[in-house]
Every structure is written in structure tokens, then in C-alpha cells.
Design an enzyme around this catalytic site. Structure first.
Site, PDB file in Angstrom:
ATOM      1  CB  CYS A   1       5.977  -1.738   4.216  1.00  0.00           C
ATOM      2  SG  CYS A   1       7.168  -1.264   2.940  1.00  0.00           S
TER       3      CYS A   1
ATOM      4  CG  HIS B   1       6.802  -5.630   2.232  1.00  0.00           C
ATOM      5  ND1 HIS B   1       5.824  -4.659   2.182  1.00  0.00           N
ATOM      6  CD2 HIS B   1       6.453  -6.460   3.250  1.00  0.00           C
ATOM      7  CE1 HIS B   1       4.917  -4.892   3.117  1.00  0.00           C
ATOM      8  NE2 HIS B   1       5.279  -5.973   3.782  1.00  0.00           N
TER       9      HIS B   1
ATOM     10  CG  HIS C   1       3.353  -6.806   6.966  1.00  0.00           C
ATOM     11  ND1 HIS C   1       3.479  -7.135   5.628  1.00  0.00           N
ATOM     12  CD2 HIS C   1       2.278  -7.515   7.405  1.00  0.00           C
ATOM     13  CE1 HIS C   1       2.551  -8.000   5.286  1.00  0.00           C
ATOM     14  NE2 HIS C   1       1.810  -8.246   6.347  1.00  0.00           N
TER      15      HIS C   1
END
Length: 364
Positions: A275, A323, A335
Site C-alpha cells: 500500500c 493502510h 490502493h
């Protein structure tokens, strides 16, 4: 949210997804569920019957992959620190080499001065006055002696300072080496955590039948869509209308061009990403240096209110900032989700939002 706004959202998502399908044959990306009418809240579907056990599996997998994500960012942080420490060790080593060369040159000069003094007989000024043929000759000689003494003192002082610098460089290098070793241990520990969590998750998934895996995927999508619908039902998009900067557009273009590429923990491209690897590389491609991890991005970049976010801004998720995704507009972000998934578009509110940060705040 007004009808026109929802229409804009649906149209934008449809266009982006269509472009994605054309760019990556065989890969489809579903648009998030449209938001409910204004003044309502998203319904929470109660999972029962044959999907009840699968819902428990979904939550277990989510927990395992979340733990893997946390460990991945720990690994990335240790890796980034190790890179900086290695560079610092190289810099210190270069200083030590140059310092030793300088010290050698100073020693040669000191040796030459000592030899010249020896050749002069090493007599004190009083003796030279007695032996000299004239007072003027003595005065000239005494002046040169004083100059030589000052030069010698300066030379010795320079040698002493150079030696002290060398000792400090050596101490600093030793400290960096110890920290580098500690960082390697931290990386190894994080790697074990990641591999353990992923292995456990893969074991759970491997025990599912194909039909169960399909149902599980639908449950995952349903959960994400419900979260997104709940987020949109607040009317948040009525406030979000920021325009991307030139660099922001470049970062979004880079990130969306990676759609369809697999997630790989610790990866920064060009074939795979995690990520924060995706977001950091996208902004670096746009000409901005970036912290490597989602936690560092959250801590170091300027924070902005969700209502003020614009394409290119980074959305940080979960309380531990484990994240990150990049906002692309109209309630959508791009993402790298987790192991077993690929870079994709998703609803910006499909996960719990911690906050938003802006890499190009200086452009405001």
C-alpha cells in the site's frame, strides 16, 4: 447528497472502471455501491444461514491480513532506516579515509619541519646571537624562528583536531553499525510476523471450496460497499470539491496506471506494490520525495480535513495508520489492498478512515 452528485459519482466510476478493463484485459473492477437517499443511514445486513460461517471466516481473514499489514509497515520502516544508516556509514567511511589522508600529509609537514630544525643545529636564540656575525643577522634569524614556532604550533593543533575528528567519525560509524544490526533484527522479526499471518490466512482460504471462495468474495464486497454507502450517506461529497494540482494529477496518473498489478509486501514496484509502496512511488514519480511507510506519511505530511481533500491526497486508514490509499476523486481511491489482491479502485470510505494527508501542501 443530491441526485446530480450521485449521478456524477456513478458516471465517474463507470468511466474509470471501463478504462481499467481496457488497460488490463481479463481484470474487472466493480464500482462501489451507490449511496442511499439523503437523510437515511446505510443498512447493516445481518448475515445468517449458510453465509454465517463464511462471515466468521471473512472476519478471521481480515484480522490476519490486518496483522500482516501492520507487520509489513514495521518491516518497511526498518528497511527504510537501514538504507539511511547504510548511506550514513558510507559517508562516515569516506570522511575517515579523507581524514587519514589529511593526517598523513600533516605528519609529513611536521616531519619536514623537524628535519629543518635539526639541520639548523637546534640551537636556542641566545646561542645563535653569540655565534652570529652581526646583530641584524641574529634579528632576522630570530624572526624566522618565531614564525617557525607559530607554524609548528598551528601544525600540531591541526593534527590534533584532525585526530579528534577521526576518532569521532569512528565512534559515529560504530554507533550506526550497531543500529543497523538492530534494524536487521527488527526486519527479521517483522518478516516472521508477516509470513506467519499470511501463511495462516492462506491456510484458511485453502480449506474453502471454490463455491465458498466465490461467496466469501461477495461477502467482502458487501462489507466494503456497506461501509462506503454509510460514508457517502453523510453527504460528505457535497463538501469535497478540491482540484488536483499538476503534481497531484501526475501522482494519480501513476497510481491508476498500476491497477491490476499484484500486491506484494515490502514492494515498491514496478511490477508489484504494497500500500505505501504504491503511494510513495506515485508521488516520487510526480517529483515529490515521500516517507516510505503509511505511519510515516501520517506523521510527517501535512494533515487536511476530509472535506478539503483533493485528488492526489493520501487517505490513511485504521487507528494504527497501517493502510493508505490515494484519493482520485468522486469518493474513490486507488490502493494496493492485501496479499492475494491487486492494485484496484475502491470506495474511499470502504475502510475506517484515520485521516487525510497532503504531499504537495507547499503548492497551496
Amino acid at each position: 447528497m443530491g441526485t446530480g452528485k450521485r449521478g456524477l459519482l456513478a458516471t465517474a466510476v463507470a468511466v474509470v472502471c471501463a478504462v481499467t478493463v481496457l488497460a488490463a484485459p481479463g481484470t474487472a473492477f466493480a464500482a462501489p455501491t451507490p449511496p442511499p437517499p439523503p437523510g437515511t443511514t446505510a443498512s447493516v445486513t445481518v448475515v445468517d444461514g449458510p453465509d454465517k460461517e463464511l462471515e466468521a471466516v471473512r472476519k478471521k481473514l481480515d484480522k490476519l491480513y490486518r496483522a500482516a499489514a501492520v507487520a509489513t509497515e514495521e518491516y518497511n520502516a526498518a528497511e527504510e532506516k537501514a538504507k539511511k544508516q547504510s548511506a550514513e556509514i558510507v559517508r562516515l567511511a569516506e570522511k575517515i579515509v579523507k581524514g587519514r589522508e589529511r593526517l598523513d600529509r600533516l605528519k609529513e609537514r611536521a616531519g619536514a619541519a623537524a628535519a629543518a630544525h635539526y639541520r639548523g643545529g637546534g640551537l636556542p636564540p641566545e646561542a645563535r646571537l653569540v655565534l652570529s656575525d652581526s646583530p641584524q643577522e641574529f634579528l632576522d634569524g630570530a624572526g624566522r624562528v618565531r614564525q617557525g614556532e607559530h607554524a609548528t604550533k598551528g601544525l600540531l593543533g591541526e593534527m590534533s583536531r584532525t585526530q579528534q575528528d577521526l576518532e569521532q567519525y569512528a565512534q559515529d560509524a560504530d554507533t550506526q553499525l550497531k543500529e543497523l544490526e538492530a534494524g536487521r533484527k527488527a526486519k527479521a522479526k517483522a518478516r516472521k510476523k508477516i509470513e506467519k499471518r499470511i501463511k495462516a490466512a492462506e491456510k484458511v482460504e485453502s480449506e474453502l471450496e471454490e463455491e465458498e471462495k466465490e461467496r466469501l468474495a461477495r461477502l467482502e464486497k458487501r462489507a466494503a460497499d456497506q461501509a462506503q454507502a454509510g460514508w457517502l450517506s453523510s453527504g460528505i461529497l457535497d463538501e469535497v470539491d478540491g482540484k488536483a494540482t499538476k503534481q497531484g494529477r501526475a501522482a494519480v496518473a501513476y497510481a491508476t496506471a498500476q491497477i491490476g498489478k499484484p500486491y506484494q509486501w515490502g514492494a515498491e514496484g514496478p511490477k508489484t506494490y504494497d500500500c505505501s509502496g504504491l503511494t510513495s512511488q506515485a508521488w516520487m514519480a510526480a517529483g515529490r520525495s515521500m516517507p516510505r511507510t503509511s505511519q510515516a506519511q501520517w506523521k510527517q505530511l501535512e494533515r487536511v480535513d476530509i472535506e478539503d481533500m483533493r485528488p492526489g491526497d493520501l487517505i490513511i486508514y485504521f487507528d494504527d495508520a497501517s493502510h493508505v490509499g490515494m484519493y482520485v476523486g468522486d469518493g474513490i481511491m486507488v490502493h494496493a489492498p492485501r496479499p492475494g489482491r491487486s492494485v484496484t479502485l475502491a470506495g474511499a470510505g470502504s475502510m475506517p478512515i484515520l485521516g487525510v494527508v497532503r504531499p504537495d501542501a507547499a503548492a497551496d
